[in-house]
Motif scaffolding. Structure first.
Motif, PDB file in Angstrom:
ATOM      1  N   TYR A  27       0.803  -1.050   0.000  1.00  0.00           N
ATOM      2  CA  TYR A  27       0.031   0.003   0.067  1.00  0.00           C
ATOM      3  C   TYR A  27       0.851   1.295  -0.136  1.00  0.00           C
ATOM      4  CZ  TYR A  27      -4.010   3.362   0.938  1.00  0.00           C
ATOM      5  OH  TYR A  27      -4.758   4.093   1.086  1.00  0.00           O
ATOM      6  N   ILE A  31       1.036   3.789  -3.463  1.00  0.00           N
ATOM      7  CA  ILE A  31       0.714   5.129  -3.425  1.00  0.00           C
ATOM      8  C   ILE A  31       1.630   6.181  -3.317  1.00  0.00           C
ATOM      9  CG2 ILE A  31      -0.611   6.831  -1.719  1.00  0.00           C
ATOM     10  CD1 ILE A  31      -2.401   4.877  -2.860  1.00  0.00           C
ATOM     11  N   THR A  35       1.619   8.777  -6.633  1.00  0.00           N
ATOM     12  CA  THR A  35       1.693   9.991  -6.335  1.00  0.00           C
ATOM     13  C   THR A  35       2.910  11.043  -7.201  1.00  0.00           C
ATOM     14  OG1 THR A  35       0.964   9.808  -4.124  1.00  0.00           O
ATOM     15  CG2 THR A  35       1.700  12.136  -4.586  1.00  0.00           C
ATOM     16  N   THR A  49      -6.768  17.739 -12.586  1.00  0.00           N
ATOM     17  CA  THR A  49      -7.662  16.863 -12.183  1.00  0.00           C
ATOM     18  C   THR A  49      -7.421  15.388 -12.761  1.00  0.00           C
ATOM     19  OG1 THR A  49      -9.321  18.584 -13.084  1.00  0.00           O
ATOM     20  CG2 THR A  49     -10.358  16.337 -13.098  1.00  0.00           C
ATOM     21  N   THR A  52      -5.443  14.061  -9.636  1.00  0.00           N
ATOM     22  CA  THR A  52      -6.172  13.641  -8.694  1.00  0.00           C
ATOM     23  C   THR A  52      -6.927  12.329  -9.134  1.00  0.00           C
ATOM     24  OG1 THR A  52      -6.334  15.925  -8.082  1.00  0.00           O
ATOM     25  CG2 THR A  52      -8.116  14.520  -7.124  1.00  0.00           C
ATOM     26  N   ILE A  53      -7.472  12.068 -10.297  1.00  0.00           N
ATOM     27  CA  ILE A  53      -7.947  11.009 -10.738  1.00  0.00           C
ATOM     28  C   ILE A  53      -7.101   9.809 -10.644  1.00  0.00           C
ATOM     29  CG2 ILE A  53      -9.064   9.891 -12.642  1.00  0.00           C
ATOM     30  CD1 ILE A  53     -10.465  12.202 -13.221  1.00  0.00           C
ATOM     31  N   ILE A  55      -4.371   9.458  -8.614  1.00  0.00           N
ATOM     32  CA  ILE A  55      -4.154   9.036  -7.328  1.00  0.00           C
ATOM     33  C   ILE A  55      -5.434   8.382  -6.643  1.00  0.00           C
ATOM     34  CG2 ILE A  55      -3.594   9.932  -5.108  1.00  0.00           C
ATOM     35  CD1 ILE A  55      -2.231  12.201  -6.420  1.00  0.00           C
ATOM     36  N   LEU A  56      -6.460   8.766  -6.959  1.00  0.00           N
ATOM     37  CA  LEU A  56      -7.829   8.205  -6.264  1.00  0.00           C
ATOM     38  C   LEU A  56      -7.957   6.963  -7.011  1.00  0.00           C
ATOM     39  CD1 LEU A  56     -10.139  11.123  -6.205  1.00  0.00           C
ATOM     40  CD2 LEU A  56      -8.914  10.102  -4.471  1.00  0.00           C
ATOM     41  N   ALA A  57      -7.723   6.558  -8.239  1.00  0.00           N
ATOM     42  CA  ALA A  57      -8.174   5.355  -8.890  1.00  0.00           C
ATOM     43  C   ALA A  57      -6.882   4.210  -8.361  1.00  0.00           C
ATOM     44  CB  ALA A  57      -7.856   5.315 -10.277  1.00  0.00           C
ATOM     45  N   ALA A  59      -5.482   4.490  -5.378  1.00  0.00           N
ATOM     46  CA  ALA A  59      -5.878   4.149  -3.926  1.00  0.00           C
ATOM     47  C   ALA A  59      -6.991   3.410  -4.049  1.00  0.00           C
ATOM     48  CB  ALA A  59      -6.020   5.580  -3.389  1.00  0.00           C
ATOM     49  N   LEU A  60      -7.981   3.210  -4.598  1.00  0.00           N
ATOM     50  CA  LEU A  60      -8.933   2.343  -4.702  1.00  0.00           C
ATOM     51  C   LEU A  60      -8.518   0.983  -5.053  1.00  0.00           C
ATOM     52  CD1 LEU A  60     -12.173   2.071  -4.390  1.00  0.00           C
ATOM     53  CD2 LEU A  60     -12.301   2.461  -6.821  1.00  0.00           C
ATOM     54  N   THR A  63      -6.219  -0.438  -2.334  1.00  0.00           N
ATOM     55  CA  THR A  63      -7.096  -0.576  -1.162  1.00  0.00           C
ATOM     56  C   THR A  63      -7.836  -2.236  -1.406  1.00  0.00           C
ATOM     57  OG1 THR A  63      -7.668   1.398  -0.506  1.00  0.00           O
ATOM     58  CG2 THR A  63      -9.089   0.040   0.370  1.00  0.00           C
TER      59      THR A  63
END
Length: 98
Positions: A27, A31, A35, A49, A52-53, A55-57, A59-60, A63
């Motif tokens: 993890y 991450i 980043t 944008t 950010t997308i 990083i969020l993708a 991270a999901l 996880t």
């Protein structure tokens, strides 16, 4: 029936210590790498944008990979010692005198 269900739940839910350690390493490093890559892509495209997308993708996804107790994370369970028998103080004194 309840005993059977609790054993099945333990098989599904428990992650051993080594599994937790490797899951956390996966993890953290993923991450951190995502980043770094997202910052470079966001800088090159001049679009936060997209960064950010990314990083969020990631991270999901990470996880889902490291948050669930998959079988590789349960490969080295801890072997506990058997509990000691309780000895009354009188029996303990008898053993000391012999």
């Amino acid at each position: 029936m309840e005993d059977f269900l609790s054993k099945q739940y333990q098989k599904i839910d428990e992650m051993d210590f080594e599994g937790q350690k490797s899951s956390e390493a996966i993890y953290k490093y993923t991450i951190a790498f995502a980043t770094f890559v997202a910052a470079i892509v966001g800088y090159l495209l001049q679009d936060m944008t997209i960064a950010t997308i990314i990083i969020l993708a990631v991270a999901l996804l990470v996880t889902l990979i490291s948050g669930i107790a998959w079988s590789p994370f349960k490969s080295s369970p801890i072997k506990f010692l058997k509990p000691f028998e309780k000895v009354s103080p009188e029996e303990d004194e008898d053993k000391d005198t012999k």
